[in-house]
Motif scaffolding. Structure first.
Motif, PDB file in Angstrom:
ATOM      1  N   VAL A 136       0.876  -1.167   0.000  1.00 47.86           N
ATOM      2  CA  VAL A 136       0.000   0.000   0.000  1.00 47.86           C
ATOM      3  C   VAL A 136       0.916   1.220   0.000  1.00 47.86           C
ATOM      4  O   VAL A 136       1.687   1.429   0.928  1.00 47.86           O
ATOM      5  CB  VAL A 136      -0.934   0.020   1.227  1.00 47.86           C
ATOM      6  N   PHE A 137       0.840   1.986  -1.080  1.00 47.43           N
ATOM      7  CA  PHE A 137       1.624   3.208  -1.194  1.00 47.43           C
ATOM      8  C   PHE A 137       0.816   4.339  -0.587  1.00 47.43           C
ATOM      9  O   PHE A 137      -0.385   4.462  -0.837  1.00 47.43           O
ATOM     10  CB  PHE A 137       1.920   3.526  -2.662  1.00 47.43           C
ATOM     11  N   VAL A 138       1.469   5.180   0.212  1.00 47.69           N
ATOM     12  CA  VAL A 138       0.821   6.331   0.825  1.00 47.69           C
ATOM     13  C   VAL A 138       1.564   7.578   0.376  1.00 47.69           C
ATOM     14  O   VAL A 138       2.787   7.673   0.548  1.00 47.69           O
ATOM     15  CB  VAL A 138       0.853   6.242   2.374  1.00 47.69           C
ATOM     16  N   VAL A 139       0.823   8.527  -0.203  1.00 46.18           N
ATOM     17  CA  VAL A 139       1.426   9.796  -0.612  1.00 46.18           C
ATOM     18  C   VAL A 139       0.708  10.920   0.119  1.00 46.18           C
ATOM     19  O   VAL A 139      -0.481  11.160  -0.095  1.00 46.18           O
ATOM     20  CB  VAL A 139       1.337  10.012  -2.142  1.00 46.18           C
ATOM     21  N   ASP A 140       1.440  11.573   1.009  1.00 46.09           N
ATOM     22  CA  ASP A 140       0.910  12.698   1.777  1.00 46.09           C
ATOM     23  C   ASP A 140       2.076  13.547   2.249  1.00 46.09           C
ATOM     24  O   ASP A 140       3.107  13.009   2.658  1.00 46.09           O
ATOM     25  CB  ASP A 140       0.107  12.196   2.981  1.00 46.09           C
ATOM     26  N   ILE A 183      -7.148   5.267  -3.566  1.00 45.29           N
ATOM     27  CA  ILE A 183      -8.062   5.745  -2.530  1.00 45.29           C
ATOM     28  C   ILE A 183      -7.659   7.179  -2.233  1.00 45.29           C
ATOM     29  O   ILE A 183      -6.545   7.433  -1.769  1.00 45.29           O
ATOM     30  CB  ILE A 183      -7.960   4.884  -1.254  1.00 45.29           C
ATOM     31  N   PHE A 184      -8.546   8.121  -2.541  1.00 45.18           N
ATOM     32  CA  PHE A 184      -8.276   9.528  -2.282  1.00 45.18           C
ATOM     33  C   PHE A 184      -8.741   9.911  -0.881  1.00 45.18           C
ATOM     34  O   PHE A 184      -9.756   9.422  -0.410  1.00 45.18           O
ATOM     35  CB  PHE A 184      -9.021  10.424  -3.283  1.00 45.18           C
ATOM     36  N   PHE A 185      -8.012  10.826  -0.268  1.00 41.79           N
ATOM     37  CA  PHE A 185      -8.472  11.427   0.978  1.00 41.79           C
ATOM     38  C   PHE A 185      -7.964  12.858   1.015  1.00 41.79           C
ATOM     39  O   PHE A 185      -7.027  13.217   0.313  1.00 41.79           O
ATOM     40  CB  PHE A 185      -8.006  10.628   2.212  1.00 41.79           C
ATOM     41  N   THR A 186      -8.625  13.671   1.807  1.00 34.29           N
ATOM     42  CA  THR A 186      -8.199  15.056   1.957  1.00 34.29           C
ATOM     43  C   THR A 186      -8.791  15.653   3.215  1.00 34.29           C
ATOM     44  O   THR A 186      -9.855  15.232   3.666  1.00 34.29           O
ATOM     45  CB  THR A 186      -8.609  15.912   0.729  1.00 34.29           C
ATOM     46  N   GLY A 187      -8.101  16.610   3.771  1.00 31.39           N
ATOM     47  CA  GLY A 187      -8.615  17.364   4.907  1.00 31.39           C
ATOM     48  C   GLY A 187      -9.311  18.622   4.410  1.00 31.39           C
ATOM     49  O   GLY A 187      -9.884  19.387   5.178  1.00 31.39           O
ATOM     50  N   SER A 230      -0.918  -4.054  -5.442  1.00 24.71           N
ATOM     51  CA  SER A 230      -0.733  -2.807  -4.705  1.00 24.71           C
ATOM     52  C   SER A 230      -1.930  -1.889  -4.862  1.00 24.71           C
ATOM     53  O   SER A 230      -2.774  -2.095  -5.736  1.00 24.71           O
ATOM     54  CB  SER A 230       0.523  -2.083  -5.206  1.00 24.71           C
ATOM     55  N   CYS A 231      -1.977  -0.897  -3.982  1.00 23.76           N
ATOM     56  CA  CYS A 231      -2.940   0.184  -4.133  1.00 23.76           C
ATOM     57  C   CYS A 231      -2.271   1.463  -3.642  1.00 23.76           C
ATOM     58  O   CYS A 231      -1.206   1.426  -3.020  1.00 23.76           O
ATOM     59  CB  CYS A 231      -4.250  -0.098  -3.406  1.00 23.76           C
ATOM     60  N   LEU A 232      -2.902   2.575  -3.928  1.00 26.49           N
ATOM     61  CA  LEU A 232      -2.348   3.877  -3.597  1.00 26.49           C
ATOM     62  C   LEU A 232      -3.335   4.640  -2.735  1.00 26.49           C
ATOM     63  O   LEU A 232      -4.500   4.794  -3.103  1.00 26.49           O
ATOM     64  CB  LEU A 232      -2.067   4.655  -4.892  1.00 26.49           C
TER      65      LEU A 232
END
Length: 125
Positions: free
Chosen positions: A39-43, A111-115, A82-84
């Motif tokens: 699982v790749f995490v980009v933040d 999977i998108f997320f945002t504050g 994998s997923c992102l």
């Protein structure tokens, strides 16, 4: 999509709870694919990256974190499932622009997320 769909250890633990049977390491090894999903995490927020990394690892997946879209793009592609997990509001190249750049990776769900609570960003195509 739930964690068990992409993280085999999580699914194994859930199955063992349903049948109330302890699974030995050999049984897990026979069930699991030869590679652990990534699982790749980009933040750009280090606290978010670290928290998600711990959560993902506890679910039985491998986590790789990146502080920017450019850093993620510099990593060679993987053949492993994998997923992102991707923050929409990144500096320079944002999450939506990164999605466009990797559109050919149809085997890697995003999977998108945002504050950010900006309606305009939420409905952007």
């Amino acid at each position: 999509m739930n964690v068990g769909d992409i993280c085999p250890m999580s699914a194994t633990a859930r199955a063992s709870n349903i049948h109330r049977k302890k699974i030995s390491p050999t049984e897990v090894a026979e069930w699991m694919p030869s590679t652990v999903p990534i699982v790749f995490v980009v933040d750009n927020d280090a606290t978010v990256r670290e928290s998600l990394q711990l959560l993902i690892q506890n679910a039985g997946c491998q986590a790789e974190t990146f502080a920017s879209a450019e850093e993620f793009l510099s990593r060679p592609r993987v053949l492993t499932p994998s997923c992102l997990v991707l923050d929409v509001t990144l500096p320079n190249l944002n999450g939506l622009d990164l999605q466009k750049r990797i559109a050919d990776r149809v085997d890697m769900p995003i999977i998108f997320f945002t504050g950010d609570h900006d309606v305009r960003t939420t409905v952007r195509r």
